[in-house]
Design an enzyme around this catalytic site. Structure first.
Site, PDB file in Angstrom:
ATOM      1  N   GLU A  47      -8.738  26.514 -18.697  1.00 23.83           N
ATOM      2  CA  GLU A  47      -9.320  25.928 -19.886  1.00 23.83           C
ATOM      3  C   GLU A  47      -8.778  24.598 -20.058  1.00 23.83           C
ATOM      4  O   GLU A  47      -7.575  24.536 -20.468  1.00 23.83           O
ATOM      5  CB  GLU A  47      -9.543  26.867 -21.078  1.00 23.83           C
ATOM      6  CG  GLU A  47     -10.039  26.201 -22.102  1.00 23.83           C
ATOM      7  CD  GLU A  47      -9.902  26.777 -23.534  1.00 23.83           C
ATOM      8  OE1 GLU A  47      -9.960  26.051 -24.687  1.00 23.83           O
ATOM      9  OE2 GLU A  47      -9.444  28.084 -23.745  1.00 23.83           O
ATOM     10  N   ARG A  51      -9.389  17.495 -25.891  1.00 27.19           N
ATOM     11  CA  ARG A  51      -8.540  16.937 -27.055  1.00 27.19           C
ATOM     12  C   ARG A  51      -7.699  15.583 -26.516  1.00 27.19           C
ATOM     13  O   ARG A  51      -7.075  15.013 -27.276  1.00 27.19           O
ATOM     14  CB  ARG A  51      -7.367  17.786 -27.475  1.00 27.19           C
ATOM     15  CG  ARG A  51      -8.014  19.387 -27.917  1.00 27.19           C
ATOM     16  CD  ARG A  51      -6.727  20.340 -28.169  1.00 27.19           C
ATOM     17  NE  ARG A  51      -7.350  21.430 -28.597  1.00 27.19           N
ATOM     18  CZ  ARG A  51      -6.547  22.544 -28.655  1.00 27.19           C
ATOM     19  NH1 ARG A  51      -5.184  22.412 -28.712  1.00 27.19           N
ATOM     20  NH2 ARG A  51      -7.015  23.788 -28.940  1.00 27.19           N
ATOM     21  N   THR A  74     -12.512  23.480 -26.700  1.00 24.31           N
ATOM     22  CA  THR A  74     -12.764  22.713 -28.049  1.00 24.31           C
ATOM     23  C   THR A  74     -14.157  22.412 -27.837  1.00 24.31           C
ATOM     24  O   THR A  74     -14.050  20.941 -28.254  1.00 24.31           O
ATOM     25  CB  THR A  74     -11.544  21.809 -28.233  1.00 24.31           C
ATOM     26  OG1 THR A  74     -10.251  22.178 -27.526  1.00 24.31           O
ATOM     27  CG2 THR A  74     -11.499  21.298 -29.537  1.00 24.31           C
ATOM     28  N   LYS A 134     -14.380  34.763 -28.246  1.00 27.57           N
ATOM     29  CA  LYS A 134     -12.714  34.237 -28.289  1.00 27.57           C
ATOM     30  C   LYS A 134     -12.531  34.529 -29.834  1.00 27.57           C
ATOM     31  O   LYS A 134     -13.079  34.476 -30.685  1.00 27.57           O
ATOM     32  CB  LYS A 134     -12.910  32.837 -28.348  1.00 27.57           C
ATOM     33  CG  LYS A 134     -11.555  32.055 -28.642  1.00 27.57           C
ATOM     34  CD  LYS A 134     -11.530  30.782 -28.306  1.00 27.57           C
ATOM     35  CE  LYS A 134     -10.376  29.829 -28.672  1.00 27.57           C
ATOM     36  NZ  LYS A 134     -10.380  28.285 -28.536  1.00 27.57           N
TER      37      LYS A 134
END
Length: 213
Positions: A47, A51, A74, A134
């Site tokens: 993953e 960011r 994200t 998640k």
């Protein structure tokens, strides 16, 4: 109720290894050797979090590594979903879930691992056909005890807890029947990535890959 096809794909994908490395990549040049080290250590599902300015290019570089299955983390909205898909992401991960995000992932054909922290959020996504979620932020949202509590009323849901989990606590989550895997950032410490310590990162991956699953 029929499950979401993306959830079915994710369940198969996330049972392949006990840990998904959660990666923050600052330097595109480090992306490919980082992915190679993690895959060689037995953790093929990666993953890359959106960011940093380098994230999308890093994702594209990692997607070319043999054996790597690269996802985008994200994801906050439709633009993130489209950008991740264009960069070669095979799945997406979000800290939460909004109607626009869910719709965008479906329209883009991007299997999404949406984040939840409460029973109501889990039930809402379950109504939409999602079966793999998640759990975030795992440690702050109740950790192992919360997941045990959710297993009774929501026995058909499976989780990937992420947030505040390290090598020493991962096995406590992995022993739960409703946990498919955990997400962790401890696999790629920024100092080791910056130093190009790929052997050290591969060793961390090997240790994680041996966790009970």
């Amino acid at each position: 109720m029929q499950g979401d096809p993306g959830s079915q794909m994710l369940e198969t994908l996330l049972t392949g290894a006990p840990v998904i490395p959660v990666l923050v990549v600052d330097d595109v040049a480090k992306a490919r050797p980082l992915a190679e080290a993690l895959v060689a250590g037995g953790l093929p599902v990666l993953e890359v979090t959106l960011r940093t300015p380098a994230a999308l290019d890093a994702m594209a570089a990692m997607a070319d590594v043999p054996g790597a299955v690269v996802g985008a983390g994200t994801l906050l909205g439709p633009d993130d979903v489209a950008a991740a898909r264009n960069a070669g992401a095979q799945f997406g991960v979000s800290p939460g879930a909004t109607p626009r995000l869910i719709q965008a992932a479906q329209e883009q054909g991007l299997p999404l691992l949406p984040g939840i922290a409460t029973p109501s959020e889990a039930m809402t996504l379950r109504e939409q056909g999602h079966r793999v979620l998640k759990f975030f932020p795992a440690a702050a949202a109740g950790g192992v005890d919360m997941l045990k509590s959710l297993s009774g009323p929501l026995p058909d849901l499976r989780f990937c807890p992420t947030g505040g989990i390290g090598h020493d606590t991962a096995r406590d989550y992995l022993c739960l029947p409703n946990v498919l895997c955990v997400g962790g950032s401890w696999l790629a410490p920024r100092d080791r990535v910056a130093a190009g310590d790929w052997d050290g990162i591969r060793t961390l991956a090997e240790e994680a890959a041996r966790l009970p699953h």
